[in-house]
Each structure stands twice: as structure tokens, then as C-alpha cells.
Design a protein around this motif. Structure first.
Motif, PDB file in Angstrom:
ATOM      1  N   MET A   2      34.871 -26.738  -6.388  1.00  0.00           N
ATOM      2  CA  MET A   2      35.378 -26.578  -7.756  1.00  0.00           C
ATOM      3  C   MET A   2      35.639 -27.922  -8.438  1.00  0.00           C
ATOM      4  O   MET A   2      35.666 -27.998  -9.667  1.00  0.00           O
ATOM      5  CB  MET A   2      36.647 -25.720  -7.761  1.00  0.00           C
ATOM      6  N   ASP A   3      35.847 -28.986  -7.660  1.00  0.00           N
ATOM      7  CA  ASP A   3      36.005 -30.319  -8.260  1.00  0.00           C
ATOM      8  C   ASP A   3      34.723 -30.796  -8.935  1.00  0.00           C
ATOM      9  O   ASP A   3      34.751 -31.713  -9.765  1.00  0.00           O
ATOM     10  CB  ASP A   3      36.368 -31.368  -7.183  1.00  0.00           C
ATOM     11  N   THR A   4      33.604 -30.223  -8.540  1.00  0.00           N
ATOM     12  CA  THR A   4      32.316 -30.675  -9.083  1.00  0.00           C
ATOM     13  C   THR A   4      31.813 -29.761 -10.184  1.00  0.00           C
ATOM     14  O   THR A   4      30.735 -29.993 -10.744  1.00  0.00           O
ATOM     15  CB  THR A   4      31.235 -30.714  -7.976  1.00  0.00           C
ATOM     16  N   TYR A   5      32.578 -28.711 -10.470  1.00  0.00           N
ATOM     17  CA  TYR A   5      32.140 -27.724 -11.466  1.00  0.00           C
ATOM     18  C   TYR A   5      32.293 -28.295 -12.873  1.00  0.00           C
ATOM     19  O   TYR A   5      33.397 -28.640 -13.302  1.00  0.00           O
ATOM     20  CB  TYR A   5      32.965 -26.439 -11.326  1.00  0.00           C
ATOM     21  N   MET A  59      26.206 -35.557 -13.149  1.00  0.00           N
ATOM     22  CA  MET A  59      27.671 -35.696 -13.264  1.00  0.00           C
ATOM     23  C   MET A  59      28.363 -35.013 -12.073  1.00  0.00           C
ATOM     24  O   MET A  59      29.283 -35.577 -11.476  1.00  0.00           O
ATOM     25  CB  MET A  59      28.168 -35.089 -14.575  1.00  0.00           C
ATOM     26  N   SER A  60      27.928 -33.796 -11.738  1.00  0.00           N
ATOM     27  CA  SER A  60      28.525 -33.110 -10.584  1.00  0.00           C
ATOM     28  C   SER A  60      28.310 -33.919  -9.305  1.00  0.00           C
ATOM     29  O   SER A  60      29.213 -34.040  -8.470  1.00  0.00           O
ATOM     30  CB  SER A  60      27.890 -31.720 -10.412  1.00  0.00           C
ATOM     31  N   ALA A  61      27.113 -34.466  -9.147  1.00  0.00           N
ATOM     32  CA  ALA A  61      26.795 -35.207  -7.924  1.00  0.00           C
ATOM     33  C   ALA A  61      27.595 -36.502  -7.836  1.00  0.00           C
ATOM     34  O   ALA A  61      28.112 -36.864  -6.771  1.00  0.00           O
ATOM     35  CB  ALA A  61      25.292 -35.494  -7.873  1.00  0.00           C
ATOM     36  N   ILE A  62      27.726 -37.218  -8.938  1.00  0.00           N
ATOM     37  CA  ILE A  62      28.508 -38.468  -8.948  1.00  0.00           C
ATOM     38  C   ILE A  62      29.965 -38.175  -8.596  1.00  0.00           C
ATOM     39  O   ILE A  62      30.593 -38.880  -7.825  1.00  0.00           O
ATOM     40  CB  ILE A  62      28.412 -39.161 -10.333  1.00  0.00           C
ATOM     41  N   GLU A 121      25.867 -25.371 -17.004  1.00  0.00           N
ATOM     42  CA  GLU A 121      26.873 -25.229 -15.941  1.00  0.00           C
ATOM     43  C   GLU A 121      26.299 -25.825 -14.659  1.00  0.00           C
ATOM     44  O   GLU A 121      25.154 -25.580 -14.323  1.00  0.00           O
ATOM     45  CB  GLU A 121      27.133 -23.741 -15.728  1.00  0.00           C
ATOM     46  N   SER A 122      27.113 -26.594 -13.955  1.00  0.00           N
ATOM     47  CA  SER A 122      26.601 -27.348 -12.816  1.00  0.00           C
ATOM     48  C   SER A 122      27.654 -27.477 -11.721  1.00  0.00           C
ATOM     49  O   SER A 122      28.836 -27.651 -11.997  1.00  0.00           O
ATOM     50  CB  SER A 122      26.197 -28.741 -13.336  1.00  0.00           C
ATOM     51  N   TYR A 123      27.223 -27.379 -10.457  1.00  0.00           N
ATOM     52  CA  TYR A 123      28.141 -27.656  -9.337  1.00  0.00           C
ATOM     53  C   TYR A 123      27.359 -27.941  -8.058  1.00  0.00           C
ATOM     54  O   TYR A 123      26.259 -27.455  -7.860  1.00  0.00           O
ATOM     55  CB  TYR A 123      29.118 -26.499  -9.118  1.00  0.00           C
ATOM     56  N   VAL A 124      27.959 -28.736  -7.184  1.00  0.00           N
ATOM     57  CA  VAL A 124      27.409 -29.040  -5.860  1.00  0.00           C
ATOM     58  C   VAL A 124      27.733 -27.884  -4.925  1.00  0.00           C
ATOM     59  O   VAL A 124      28.874 -27.428  -4.883  1.00  0.00           O
ATOM     60  CB  VAL A 124      28.050 -30.336  -5.309  1.00  0.00           C
ATOM     61  N   TYR A 125      26.716 -27.409  -4.162  1.00  0.00           N
ATOM     62  CA  TYR A 125      27.002 -26.268  -3.272  1.00  0.00           C
ATOM     63  C   TYR A 125      26.518 -26.476  -1.832  1.00  0.00           C
ATOM     64  O   TYR A 125      26.814 -25.659  -0.960  1.00  0.00           O
ATOM     65  CB  TYR A 125      26.407 -24.980  -3.850  1.00  0.00           C
ATOM     66  N   GLU A 126      25.740 -27.532  -1.585  1.00  0.00           N
ATOM     67  CA  GLU A 126      25.312 -27.855  -0.209  1.00  0.00           C
ATOM     68  C   GLU A 126      25.214 -29.367  -0.126  1.00  0.00           C
ATOM     69  O   GLU A 126      24.776 -30.016  -1.081  1.00  0.00           O
ATOM     70  CB  GLU A 126      23.903 -27.309   0.090  1.00  0.00           C
ATOM     71  N   MET A 179      22.825 -34.217  -1.908  1.00  0.00           N
ATOM     72  CA  MET A 179      23.603 -33.082  -2.403  1.00  0.00           C
ATOM     73  C   MET A 179      22.681 -32.124  -3.144  1.00  0.00           C
ATOM     74  O   MET A 179      21.840 -32.565  -3.917  1.00  0.00           O
ATOM     75  CB  MET A 179      24.661 -33.570  -3.400  1.00  0.00           C
ATOM     76  N   ARG A 180      22.860 -30.838  -2.950  1.00  0.00           N
ATOM     77  CA  ARG A 180      22.137 -29.841  -3.747  1.00  0.00           C
ATOM     78  C   ARG A 180      23.063 -29.354  -4.853  1.00  0.00           C
ATOM     79  O   ARG A 180      24.209 -28.974  -4.603  1.00  0.00           O
ATOM     80  CB  ARG A 180      21.713 -28.638  -2.893  1.00  0.00           C
ATOM     81  N   VAL A 181      22.535 -29.326  -6.059  1.00  0.00           N
ATOM     82  CA  VAL A 181      23.336 -28.947  -7.226  1.00  0.00           C
ATOM     83  C   VAL A 181      22.647 -27.782  -7.924  1.00  0.00           C
ATOM     84  O   VAL A 181      21.437 -27.816  -8.159  1.00  0.00           O
ATOM     85  CB  VAL A 181      23.476 -30.139  -8.198  1.00  0.00           C
ATOM     86  N   ARG A 182      23.416 -26.741  -8.224  1.00  0.00           N
ATOM     87  CA  ARG A 182      22.864 -25.629  -9.004  1.00  0.00           C
ATOM     88  C   ARG A 182      23.186 -25.894 -10.472  1.00  0.00           C
ATOM     89  O   ARG A 182      24.335 -26.171 -10.823  1.00  0.00           O
ATOM     90  CB  ARG A 182      23.524 -24.324  -8.587  1.00  0.00           C
ATOM     91  N   VAL A 183      22.159 -25.787 -11.310  1.00  0.00           N
ATOM     92  CA  VAL A 183      22.344 -26.012 -12.739  1.00  0.00           C
ATOM     93  C   VAL A 183      21.749 -24.843 -13.499  1.00  0.00           C
ATOM     94  O   VAL A 183      20.578 -24.497 -13.315  1.00  0.00           O
ATOM     95  CB  VAL A 183      21.665 -27.330 -13.194  1.00  0.00           C
ATOM     96  N   ARG A 184      22.573 -24.230 -14.335  1.00  0.00           N
ATOM     97  CA  ARG A 184      22.085 -23.123 -15.153  1.00  0.00           C
ATOM     98  C   ARG A 184      22.313 -23.424 -16.629  1.00  0.00           C
ATOM     99  O   ARG A 184      23.342 -23.982 -17.013  1.00  0.00           O
ATOM    100  CB  ARG A 184      22.825 -21.833 -14.793  1.00  0.00           C
ATOM    101  N   THR A 185      21.331 -23.070 -17.456  1.00  0.00           N
ATOM    102  CA  THR A 185      21.465 -23.261 -18.901  1.00  0.00           C
ATOM    103  C   THR A 185      21.543 -21.905 -19.578  1.00  0.00           C
ATOM    104  O   THR A 185      20.733 -21.017 -19.306  1.00  0.00           O
ATOM    105  CB  THR A 185      20.262 -24.039 -19.456  1.00  0.00           C
ATOM    106  N   PHE A 186      22.531 -21.771 -20.453  1.00  0.00           N
ATOM    107  CA  PHE A 186      22.706 -20.559 -21.233  1.00  0.00           C
ATOM    108  C   PHE A 186      22.510 -20.886 -22.708  1.00  0.00           C
ATOM    109  O   PHE A 186      22.909 -21.950 -23.175  1.00  0.00           O
ATOM    110  CB  PHE A 186      24.122 -19.996 -21.046  1.00  0.00           C
ATOM    111  N   ARG A 187      21.920 -19.972 -23.401  1.00  0.00           N
ATOM    112  CA  ARG A 187      21.901 -20.039 -24.856  1.00  0.00           C
ATOM    113  C   ARG A 187      23.230 -19.483 -25.334  1.00  0.00           C
ATOM    114  O   ARG A 187      23.648 -18.417 -24.888  1.00  0.00           O
ATOM    115  CB  ARG A 187      20.728 -19.173 -25.331  1.00  0.00           C
ATOM    116  N   GLU A 188      23.919 -20.205 -26.195  1.00  0.00           N
ATOM    117  CA  GLU A 188      25.243 -19.770 -26.644  1.00  0.00           C
ATOM    118  C   GLU A 188      25.319 -19.825 -28.159  1.00  0.00           C
ATOM    119  O   GLU A 188      25.059 -20.867 -28.765  1.00  0.00           O
ATOM    120  CB  GLU A 188      26.312 -20.689 -26.042  1.00  0.00           C
ATOM    121  N   ASP A 189      25.676 -18.696 -28.753  1.00  0.00           N
ATOM    122  CA  ASP A 189      25.956 -18.687 -30.185  1.00  0.00           C
ATOM    123  C   ASP A 189      27.467 -18.647 -30.345  1.00  0.00           C
ATOM    124  O   ASP A 189      28.098 -17.612 -30.101  1.00  0.00           O
ATOM    125  CB  ASP A 189      25.306 -17.469 -30.855  1.00  0.00           C
TER     126      ASP A 189
END
Lengths: 151, 151, 151, 151, 151, 151
Positions: free
Chosen positions: D5-8, D41-44, D74-79, D85-95
Motif C-alpha cells: 500500500m505504500d507504493t499505491y 513512481m511506485s517502483a522508486i 493507478e499503480s502499485y508494486v505487487y512482486e 519489481m513488477r508493477v501493475r498499472v491500469r488506466t481508466f477513462r474518467e469524466d
């Protein structure tokens, strides 16, 4: 009838790292771009309409401008045709800390006034009603002549 | 001794909204900037060192490039002096959808090779060893002559 | 029917300070962006219409590109479906001073051809009529296979 | 030992005209660039040092983001490995006007921690001490598996 | 001892699509950024050294500036302390076609002169030796008073 | 009725060379621009419509942010009128490597909700339903009072 002095514009641009090569001085291409931008402002102000760039005369680079200094760009309309305007644009390197300026680039650009269908439209006559205006016009013409006969 | 064809570069730039005036066609100034950038690539490749822009010859704009099309920029060194190089740079409007291209701007730029103290350094001789290279050199020279005698 | 070689594009981007992290080498993200841009050019040229990016395959970064060098990006269409195209895009680090190049990143992108209502539209068949074209197609396919079986 | 959660990190980018093609929706390449930036940023934050991008896994674009909306990333380190480090990154369209969001792009990036000589350096262990953290890690792993077996 | 008029700068910025929201008028934030930039030029010119921005006073936006018009920014130093300078910065919407201008934003910024170790350094006295200078100083002071007593 | 916490946004911006002066720290003007951008996001989310920036309150710069660190910007709506919203925006310098943050700039911005004809439109009531929300609202109000009585 707009006066030459109505078209006189000075604009500054602070040189940033992305404007520079790896010698930390501005790329010539950025200076050319800014000269076209400020020249267009003088032309739009004179024509009272949008304009397109038609020509840039031979342009010599006398020296670079380092990151952290300004490009000081001076521009004014000094000759007009039926639909076109000649604009003199000079770039100075300016260090605001010392107030030193030094001419680095000079050119003459030709712009054409256009209407909303992109068709050329006529421009008004140019008046020169002050000593300062006459001086600027003469300097521009003289610089034109020098260009024609080589430098 | 580098060959003319070693300096031949084609580069594309997609026209984006910020490159355009409120007529949705690219500012002349952006085209000038890109021509200097690609011309410098040809010169660096020839000189084997960094270069400074010394001059841009008279440049005419034959037509605008609309947002969403490409500026296709072609550049090569065709004459060299002791420390300087003449580079021909042409910009074409290119619509990738139709494969149509159209010459919009042509110019000749002079670059000077420099060493790490910014001092001019000598450049190698230019060879032209292919028919295509000879053709490009002749076209550049002819275009130079036309410029000298007015257009 | 467009040929593979009609879609072959090389484009250069000089690495500037804003493209770089504080190690003075380009962010991976900038390279990804440029690869998508040049890959889209190949796809538009093939489809004869606008395209949308549908997928980027696994992409490995073999090394960084320092400020002042070029990212040289090579792109071509090598497989097509009904409405989609596979494009191979490779990025090389290029030092124009020494003419050295070195592969830094390779990927495969999928684009979909779209009409003016954003709906998928069919693309023509791909022809490969030259030895150079066949070589490029085979290299792309082989690289695809390597990816599928892990690297 | 930093916690997942520190990397979220959640970051927003408003889509501007220059991020868009002439369909007024963002180029895929811009999204890739922003995903790399936020992932870094999450990885650093996890590594406590600078990082280099080593890999981006297969990335599918489910839909475009129009000008005037946000890319919410949205991004966070998970492995973690020894230096990676493996980082999951998801992009959402937001209105923001309607508070609607929609997943448009998902990927997994691998970063390597480096020291001041650019050499790989070891990273700490990853802890997952909250339900939310465990949920995010499981979702990332599941998404990894789906990728391996095709989509 | 520099005079108020030595610090008087007018600068123009043409509003481009990326400066604008989806209402086609410039974001307030861009105007704030340009005001700080031009105000810093006046302060650097006065101090004869680099400066840091210390404060921006309350700033009201009276109206937007549309794409295709200019932000015309006027700036000058009108009060000085031991190491600090107060600068009045006003932004006008300018349509070069009609020569119309209209005040859209006004503020007062405080800059601190610094030496090469980032330490505050003393600034010279300010002289006001012309009627125009006195008029500008009085207008700036009056505007300061209005701010203090609410608007 | 949206809650204060619905408008709470944190956004990061990595400081790049072009954001910085020749002291390698970010220009105040860039921070002002980013504060307006993130504040507008909070306001749009609250209003459910587009907004215009009406005012930025007095803003003090407590320290610079160096290249390579982040500007971390926190924003939320804490007071509303009929058509306007007050937003508190704070900027922190953040070094992701050490997880250190430090408040550098704080301000309060006023936005006006507008409809499609640019006319002001009414905004909903603000609810504060959590302890964290109440704490943030109180901190914003207290900071408002300090500003009124000088700092």
C-alpha cells in the motif's frame, strides 16, 4: 491607416533546456520559429486580419544564446504591397542581470493578409509619422539592400 | 570520406493542434524549426562532430500543411567548405492515407562543424559515388542558382 | 494492394533534456510513445484510413539512450487480418557523430483500420514483392515466435 | 520493509488537444508514456532509489479517452525479485463531471533498481499487511496468469 | 540605481489549443504561470541577479482569453525592500486584428534577489524619474490598498 | 449531495528540466499552474459541470522543488456558495526515494460552475460526513482566517 510604430513589437523568450543543444545554447531552429511568431503579430496588427507566412529572407546567425538568457525579438512592418507586408525581425541575446544585449540574428519576412476563405485580401497604406518610425524604416531598407548585394 | 547518400535523411512530423494557427494549418515557424533540426542531423552525420547553424537561405512557403497530415522533411549535404557544409532541406505535405505528397517549402542551410571548445573544425571531403547522389547534388545546385537570380 | 516496403518508415527523434530522467537517459515511456506514433504511420499508409492502436506486445528495454543522441525508429506492416495490421517497430540508439547504432527496444503493435464513424473497416491484402521485403517479414515473424515462447 | 500500500499511487492527466489524433481521442502512445511514468513512481518509492524500465508486458487498448476527460492511472508494486519489481498499472477513462470511470488499458511493467553508477542494486522484501493490499496483489497475479494463457 | 521604467516589460503569448479548456478559453493556471515568468524578468532586471518567487497576492480573473488571441502581460517593479521587490503584473486580452485590449487579471508578486548560494542579497534603491514612472507607481500602490481593504 | 471526501484529489508531477530555472529548481509559475489544474479537478467533480477559475488567494512560496523530485498536489472543496466553490490546494515537495515530503506552497482558489453557455449555474450543498473530512474542512478554514489577519 496604421502607422509603422503601431506594428512595433518587442517580445522575450527565456531560453530553456529543451531549446538547447548539448552545448547549452539555443538551436537556430527555435530562433527561426520565434521570429516567425513575432513577425506575424506585427503583420496581423497591420492587416487587421489573419496572415500567412509567404517568405523568410536569407538569415544569418551571428552567435548563440545560452540557456538562462533571453531571446529578445523586435519586429515591425516597413513596406507594404497590395496584399503583402514586409516585416523586419531582429533577435538579440539579452542577459537581464547585466542589461547587456547583442544582435544575434536578423531577417525580413513577407506575410500575406487573408480573409476567412484563405484568399488574399488588400491591406491599408502604411504611414510613418514619427522620427523613430522613419529611422526604423530606413534601417530596414538599408538592411534589405545589403542582403541583395551579398554580405 | 562520407558520401552524399550517407547524409540523406527523411523525417516525418505529424501536425498537431499546437503547431497550427486558428486556420488549422501549421505555422511557418514550426516548419522552419523542423528544417533546421533535420538539416543539422545531415550535417552532424557528415562532420562527425557537433555543428552550429550559420545561415538559412531565402525560404518560400508554397502552401500550408493541415492538422492531421505530416510534414515530410528531406535533407542532405551537397557542398562542403573547410569547416562548413551546405545542406538542402525540402518539406513536403504528406497525407499518409492517400500517399499524396506536395512540395511546400525548400531551403538551403549552412552549418559549421565545431569542436568541444566551440571552435570551427575542418570537415572531410564529400564524395558522390552513385547516380542518385549525383542527381540530388545537381538538383541542389540548380536550386541555388535560381535563388541567386531571383525567383 | 500495398507492398510491405510501401509501409517501411524510419524516423528520428533527438533526445532532449525533458525526455530524460535525472540520469540523463531517456525515459522508457517516451520511447513507447514514439514507437506507437511511427507504427501508426506505417499502419495508416497501409490501410489508407485512420487507425486506432489495439495492442502493444511485450516490450523489453535493452539499454537507455542518452541526451544528445537520436532515437532511430524503424517500422513496417508485416501481417494483416480483416481489419487489423501487425506492425514491427524497433528503436535504435544512434550517435550521428560516429554513425553507431544499437538496438535498444523492439515490439509488435496491432492497429485497427477505422472509418469516419470509428467503425472497423477492412484493409487490403499485403504483398511482399522484393527480397528486402521478404527478409523483413521473416525477421518480424521470427521475433513473434520468440516472444510467444518466452525470451 | 515497505508495504504494497505504500507504493499505491493514483495520478490524473487531463487529455489536451495535443494528446489527441484527429478523432479527438488520445493517442495510445501517450497512455503508454503516462503508465511508465506513474509505474516508475511506485517502483522508486519501493526501491528507495532510481529505477530503469526493463519491460512492459502485452498491453491491450479497450477504448479511447476523449479530449476534456481524464486519464486516471493507478499503480502499485505487487512482486519483487532481487533487484527488480513488477508493477501493475491500469488506466481508466474518467469524466469528473459524472464521476464515471471505465478501464481502458492495463499492463504490467518491470523496473530494475539502480545505484549511482547505473548498476542494479538489491531491493527490500515486499510486505502485504492489509486486506486491501492482499486483494490488489491477488488481482495483479490473476491478471498476469490470464496474459500468459492468452486473452 | 535602476529606474522603475528600466524594469517595465510588455510580453505577448499567443493562446494555443493546449492552453485552453474545452470551452476554448485559456486555463487560469497558464495565465498565472506567464505572470510569474514576466514578473521575474522585471525583478531580475532590477536586482541584477537571479531571483526566487516569494509570494503572489490575491489574484482575480475578470474574464477568459480565447484561443487565437494574445495574453499581453505588463510588468514593473514599484517597491523594494532590503532583498525583496514588489512587482505589479497585469494581463490583458488582446485581439491584434482589432487592436482591442481588455484587462483580465491583475496581481502583485514579491521576488527575493539571491546570490549563487541561493542566499538573499541586497537590492539597489528604486528611482522614479519620469511622470510615466510616477503614474505607474501610484497605480500599483492604489491597487495594493484596494486589495488590503477587500475588493 | 457530494461529500468533501469525494472531491479530495492527490496528483503528482515530476519536475523536469524545462520546469526549472538555471538554479535547477522549479519556477513558482509552474507550481501555480499545477495548483489551478488540480483545484479545477476537485471543483468539476463537486459541481458536476465545467468550471472557471475566479480567484486565487494570496500564495506564499516556502521553498523550491528540485529537478527529479515530485510536486505532490493535494486539493479539496471545503466551502460552497450558490454558484461558487472554495478549494484548498497545497503543494508538497516529495522525494520518492526517501518518502520525505515538505509543504512548499498553500493557497485557496475560487471556481465558478458554468453551463454550456458559460453562464454560472448553481452547485449542490456540501456534506462532511467523516472525521477526516471535518478535519480537512477545519484546517482549510483556519488557514483562511490566518490569511485574513496577515501572516
Amino acid at each position: 491607416m496604421p502607422d509603422l510604430m503601431d506594428t512595433y513589437i518587442e517580445n522575450r523568450k527565456m531560453i530553456q533546456p529543451n531549446h538547447a543543444n548539448n552545448l547549452d545554447t539555443t538551436h537556430g531552429g527555435n530562433v527561426l520559429k520565434w521570429m516567425d511568431e513575432v513577425g506575424a503579430m506585427s503583420a496581423i496588427r497591420f492587416a487587421g486580419s489573419d496572415v500567412l507566412t509567404a517568405r523568410m529572407e536569407q538569415t544569418n546567425f551571428r552567435g548563440p544564446i545560452p540557456v538562462g538568457e533571453n531571446a529578445l525579438i523586435e519586429s515591425y512592418v516597413y513596406e507594404v504591397g497590395t496584399t503583402s507586408m514586409r516585416v523586419r525581425v531582429r533577435t538579440f541575446r539579452e542577459d537581464l542581470r547585466t542589461a547587456e544585449t547583442e544582435l544575434t540574428t536578423e531577417s525580413h519576412l513577407v506575410y500575406v493578409a487573408i480573409d476567412e476563405e484563405f484568399e488574399p485580401r488588400s491591406v491599408p497604406d502604411l504611414t510613418v509619422s514619427s522620427d523613430r518610425g522613419a529611422e526604423l524604416r530606413d534601417a530596414a531598407r538599408k538592411s534589405d539592400e545589403n542582403n541583395e548585394h551579398g554580405e
